[in-house]
Motif scaffolding. Structure first.
Motif, PDB file in Angstrom:
ATOM      1  N   LEU A  38       1.443   6.794   9.410  1.00 11.68           N
ATOM      2  CA  LEU A  38       0.028   7.720   9.207  1.00 11.68           C
ATOM      3  C   LEU A  38      -0.323   8.033  10.770  1.00 11.68           C
ATOM      4  CD1 LEU A  38      -1.739   9.142   7.652  1.00 11.68           C
ATOM      5  CD2 LEU A  38      -2.782   7.042   6.926  1.00 11.68           C
TER       6      LEU A  38
ATOM      7  N   HIS B  89      -0.356   0.678   9.159  1.00  8.87           N
ATOM      8  CA  HIS B  89      -0.537   1.823   8.460  1.00  8.87           C
ATOM      9  C   HIS B  89       0.135   3.109   9.431  1.00  8.87           C
ATOM     10  CE1 HIS B  89      -3.942   1.390   5.135  1.00  8.87           C
ATOM     11  NE2 HIS B  89      -2.656   0.207   5.092  1.00  8.87           N
TER      12      HIS B  89
ATOM     13  N   ASN C 233      -5.881   1.313  10.837  1.00 14.01           N
ATOM     14  CA  ASN C 233      -5.127   0.177  10.528  1.00 14.01           C
ATOM     15  C   ASN C 233      -3.685   0.127  10.836  1.00 14.01           C
ATOM     16  OD1 ASN C 233      -3.540  -1.623   8.906  1.00 14.01           O
ATOM     17  ND2 ASN C 233      -5.050  -1.334   7.049  1.00 14.01           N
TER      18      ASN C 233
ATOM     19  N   CYS D  17      -4.241   6.631  11.764  1.00 10.17           N
ATOM     20  CA  CYS D  17      -4.868   5.658  11.147  1.00 10.17           C
ATOM     21  C   CYS D  17      -5.094   4.389  12.060  1.00 10.17           C
ATOM     22  CB  CYS D  17      -4.206   5.328   9.833  1.00 10.17           C
ATOM     23  SG  CYS D  17      -5.200   4.023   9.137  1.00 10.17           S
TER      24      CYS D  17
ATOM     25  N   HIS E 221      -8.444   4.630   5.093  1.00  6.78           N
ATOM     26  CA  HIS E 221      -8.057   4.724   6.170  1.00  6.78           C
ATOM     27  C   HIS E 221      -8.956   5.148   7.159  1.00  6.78           C
ATOM     28  CE1 HIS E 221      -4.007   4.731   4.427  1.00  6.78           C
ATOM     29  NE2 HIS E 221      -4.569   5.431   3.391  1.00  6.78           N
ATOM     30  N   PRO E 222      -9.076   4.307   8.502  1.00  5.26           N
ATOM     31  CA  PRO E 222      -9.914   4.470   9.463  1.00  5.26           C
ATOM     32  C   PRO E 222      -8.991   5.497  10.312  1.00  5.26           C
ATOM     33  CG  PRO E 222      -8.971   2.270   9.805  1.00  5.26           C
ATOM     34  CD  PRO E 222      -8.636   2.962   8.440  1.00  5.26           C
TER      35      PRO E 222
HETATM   36 CU    CU Z   1      -4.693   3.609   6.949  1.00  2.00          CU
END
Ligand code: CU
Ligand code: C2O
Length: 409
Positions: free
Chosen positions: A385, A380, A377, A375, A324-325
């Motif tokens: 998130l 996500h 992404n 996050c 997770h970025p």
């Molecule tokens: Cu993520």
């Protein structure tokens, strides 16, 4: 500096001839490359011509006043078709940034509502300064505006600064052939003291930026993105084009000099334990993996509350089986430990937390507001998130959800 950006939904044509129905700023994907100078007052008028879900512009990585942060339902209402909105801020640090819509961002960023923002130092630097922005548009890999390899003439001996930006949803590995390079910037902050590297890959998290520098050699230099048919050849006018080298990953944790001293004392410690569980989300419409923080999924995730002036530690741990970025708005995080061991500290606003990894970061609470912490992404984030960092005594009049039409994710 005054800029006008018009959001609209035209059909665009890529250099390979492919036609794509995109969402654009000024009819281009990416949107115009904005270049401003450190300390300049930037005024951007966003006009929404016909994007029917509404749009906003978030200035990713710029630590600006909260009201200019461009998040629908958090710092403004999204701009409807026919509407407009003015952003005004001073670009506080020279570095590499990008901008994107933060309304239905998982959808709108992927479809083209993004662009690069370069903040140049006050003192003019000699040489060429090139943005290399990697994206995936409807499954088509792009580097800049092109879906194939491009070429550009550069005179040998010129100082080259390559600004790598990843606006896609997952990590991208960049590589160079034909030259060594130094990493001189990460996420809009200088990275001091780094030596010359050759053959390494530079992993750039979704939303992250890495700046590379080298003097142009007498032979061609080739930039590539691993696994994708895009690239850039810097051409001195003669010589064979080398292969791109994708060696071991560059690791900022053991590179250069500390970007800042690690605080000796923290006023607060927060845990950010990322997990997953199966469940229903989007009002029961979908069943699947839900991302959790400290065991809770959005909207039940607690907000992290700070008090202005504090020095705060966030300890990330990821046991969700997926990387997770993590992106914090309005602040930079000084990364000082990984898996419990000290690293050479560096500033990040978008930190890739791999499965099983732990990171400790320091944040100075000096920018009151209500800030997204999520996050990058973006699917996500859409699937839970997302949390917020708030300041005691600060609230927002804006609301997310069906009745307001503000859906930042
Ligand atoms: Cu993520
Ligand atoms: Cu690049 Cu919350 O955003």
């Amino acid at each position: 500096m005054r800029i006008r950006l018009v959001a609209q939904a035209p059909e665009i044509r890529l250099p390979s001839g492919r036609q794509i129905r995109a969402l654009t700023f000024d009819r281009h994907v990416p949107g115009p490359e904005l270049r401003v100078r450190e300390g300049d007052l930037v005024e951007v008028t966003l006009v929404n011509r016909d994007v029917h879900d509404g749009v906003s512009i978030h200035w990713h990585g710029v630590d600006l006043p909260n009201a200019e942060d461009g998040v629908s339902g958090v710092t403004q209402d999204s701009v409807p078709p026919g509407g407009s909105y003015v952003y005004r801020f001073r670009a506080p640090y020279a570095g590499t940034y990008w901008y994107h819509s933060h309304q239905h961002s998982a959808d709108q960023v992927e479809r083209g509502l993004y662009g690069a923002l370069v903040v140049l130092p006050r003192r003019r630097a000699e040489g060429v300064d090139i943005v290399a922005l990697a994206h995936t548009l409807h499954g088509v890999p792009l580097l800049g505006a092109s879906d194939r390899e491009e070429r550009r003439r550069v005179t040998p001996g010129t100082n080259v600064r390559l600004r790598l930006i990843n606006s896609a949803d997952v990590l991208r590995r960049f590589g160079l052939g034909g030259t060594g390079f130094r990493v001189v910037g990460i996420d809009g902050r200088d990275k001091p003291g780094g030596g010359t590297l050759t053959g390494v890959s530079v992993p750039v998290p979704a939303g992250g930026r890495y700046d590379l520098a080298f003097p142009m050699p007498a032979n061609p230099v080739r930039l590539g993105v691993r696994g994708e048919d895009v690239g850039l050849v810097l051409d001195p006018g003669h010589g064979a084009v080398p292969e791109v080298q994708f060696g071991a990953d560059f690791d900022p944790a053991v590179y250069g000099a500390p970007s800042a001293p690690v605080p000796r004392h923290f006023d607060r410690h927060f845990a950010v334990n990322i997990g997953r569980r199966l469940g229903f989300f989007e009002g029961g419409l979908h069943f699947g993996w839900q991302w959790t923080i400290n065991g809770k999924a959005f909207p039940r995730m607690p907000m992290y509350m700070l008090r202005a002036g504090e020095t705060v530690e966030f300890s990330f741990a990821n046991h969700s089986h997926v990387a997770h970025p993590m992106h914090l708005h309005g602040h930079h995080m000084l990364v000082f430990a990984r898996d419990g061991r000290p690293v050479t500290p560096w500033w990040s606003d978008t930190l890739e937390i791999g499965q099983g990894e732990r990171f400790d970061v320091a944040v100075i609470a000096q920018n009151p507001g209500v800030w997204m912490f999520h996050c990058h992404n973006l699917p996500h984030a859409e699937h839970g998130l997302v949390t917020h960092v708030g300041y005691e005594g600060v609230t927002t009049p804006f609301r997310m959800g069906k009745s307001s039409g503000n859906e930042p994710e």
